[in-house]
Design an enzyme around this catalytic site. Sequence first.
Site, PDB file in Angstrom:
ATOM      1  CE1 TYR A  94      -6.168  -6.459   3.960  1.00  0.00           C
ATOM      2  CE2 TYR A  94      -5.214  -5.744   1.868  1.00  0.00           C
ATOM      3  CZ  TYR A  94      -5.223  -6.285   3.472  1.00  0.00           C
ATOM      4  OH  TYR A  94      -3.664  -6.531   3.701  1.00  0.00           O
ATOM      5  CG  HIS A  97      -0.943  -3.326  -1.194  1.00  0.00           C
ATOM      6  ND1 HIS A  97      -2.323  -3.816  -0.898  1.00  0.00           N
ATOM      7  CD2 HIS A  97      -0.222  -4.120  -0.294  1.00  0.00           C
ATOM      8  CE1 HIS A  97      -2.157  -4.511   0.142  1.00  0.00           C
ATOM      9  NE2 HIS A  97      -1.006  -4.589   0.604  1.00  0.00           N
ATOM     10  NE  ARG A 155       0.514  -4.622   5.417  1.00  0.00           N
ATOM     11  CZ  ARG A 155       0.715  -3.524   4.580  1.00  0.00           C
ATOM     12  NH1 ARG A 155       0.851  -2.501   5.334  1.00  0.00           N
ATOM     13  NH2 ARG A 155       0.969  -3.349   3.233  1.00  0.00           N
ATOM     14  NE  ARG A 167       4.620  -4.644   3.590  1.00  0.00           N
ATOM     15  CZ  ARG A 167       4.610  -3.430   2.663  1.00  0.00           C
ATOM     16  NH1 ARG A 167       5.023  -2.462   3.203  1.00  0.00           N
ATOM     17  NH2 ARG A 167       4.102  -3.731   1.583  1.00  0.00           N
ATOM     18  CE  LYS A 210       6.589  -6.745   1.681  1.00  0.00           C
ATOM     19  NZ  LYS A 210       5.794  -7.996   0.936  1.00  0.00           N
ATOM     20  CG  HIS A 253       0.798  -9.175   7.906  1.00  0.00           C
ATOM     21  ND1 HIS A 253       1.993  -8.699   8.020  1.00  0.00           N
ATOM     22  CD2 HIS A 253       0.459  -9.117   6.412  1.00  0.00           C
ATOM     23  CE1 HIS A 253       2.368  -8.387   6.917  1.00  0.00           C
ATOM     24  NE2 HIS A 253       1.530  -8.574   5.978  1.00  0.00           N
TER      25      HIS A 253
END
Length: 337
Positions: A317, A308, A285, A168, A210, A282
């Site tokens: 994806y 994730h 990414r 990110r 995150k 993104h």
Amino acid sequence: MAAAGADAQPPPVPPALAGAVETYLQHLRVERGLARNTLSAYRGDLARYVAFLAAQGLGGPDDVAPAHLSSYAVALGTGADGGAVLTASSRKRAVVAVRGLHRFLAEEGLTSADPSREVRPPAEPRRLPKAIGVAEVGRLLDAAAVGDGPGPLRDRALLELLYGSGARISEVVALDVDDVGELLEDGRTAGAPRPGTDAPPEGLLRLRGKGDKQRVVPLGRFARAALEAYLVRGRPALATAGRGGPALFLGSRGGRMSRQSAWAVLHAAGERAQLSGSVSPHTLRHSFATHLLEGGADVRVVQELLGHASVTTTQAYTLVTADALREVFAATHPRAR
């Protein structure tokens, strides 16, 4: 209830409601370790929620009934509370924040019940992640290095790292020099591929994602070469404009590069590469994940690389790569047409 006049002021939020929100945000910050941007989004969502409750005449969280939450969910999509009309994804985020608040209050014994238990976030339309092709990525990376001086060296290293790691943008601008120093040293000391193999020297990059969760991702030769060129010939010149510091990517004034500045670098490179549509951080990414899956990578490996929490997020994806599978099938199977 009659509509308020244009000059009417909204009622103040009762202390019991405001205090409940602050207690929950403190829990998210200290015990859950949520990132600053995530906390800011939660604060905004919950501020709108308690303002809505105050307008309904409620004095505290124990006064909230399921009907109030249902009405609030409708107001998010219509603006009936005087706020902005939110998209399905933003409404979902806001309802998740509210449900988290009430669940926390009930579990901590601060309220007698959880009125949000039966309230579900609105379903949002399924959107496929945007990705660009391998050739387009090459054009984009080449366009980042146009011109002389430390800026182009930094910009090429920035975009190579974004695409080469699937990171990110917030993770990349948060990197310090020490985070990549050992990685680049491995590449220099190893020099050539290991005896008996054509594989390049391996290097691992540690990213902070995150919730301050860390993950380790491999970085290929192209990204390492771009980073080394920037560190040797680009960053020292940029650092002279500032007071010194650990940041890997520096802005023109010598301080840590912001996410907005990094986005501007990508946008300018996209325009020079004449890529159609908007190219965001993104995009790289998404392209990283899509190209790995198209190359045969296991979805759970891609999940780990992207950081994730759930493989369900990564599986979106695989829908992108279905187009490529259909093309191969149509071109090669004797009974496809």
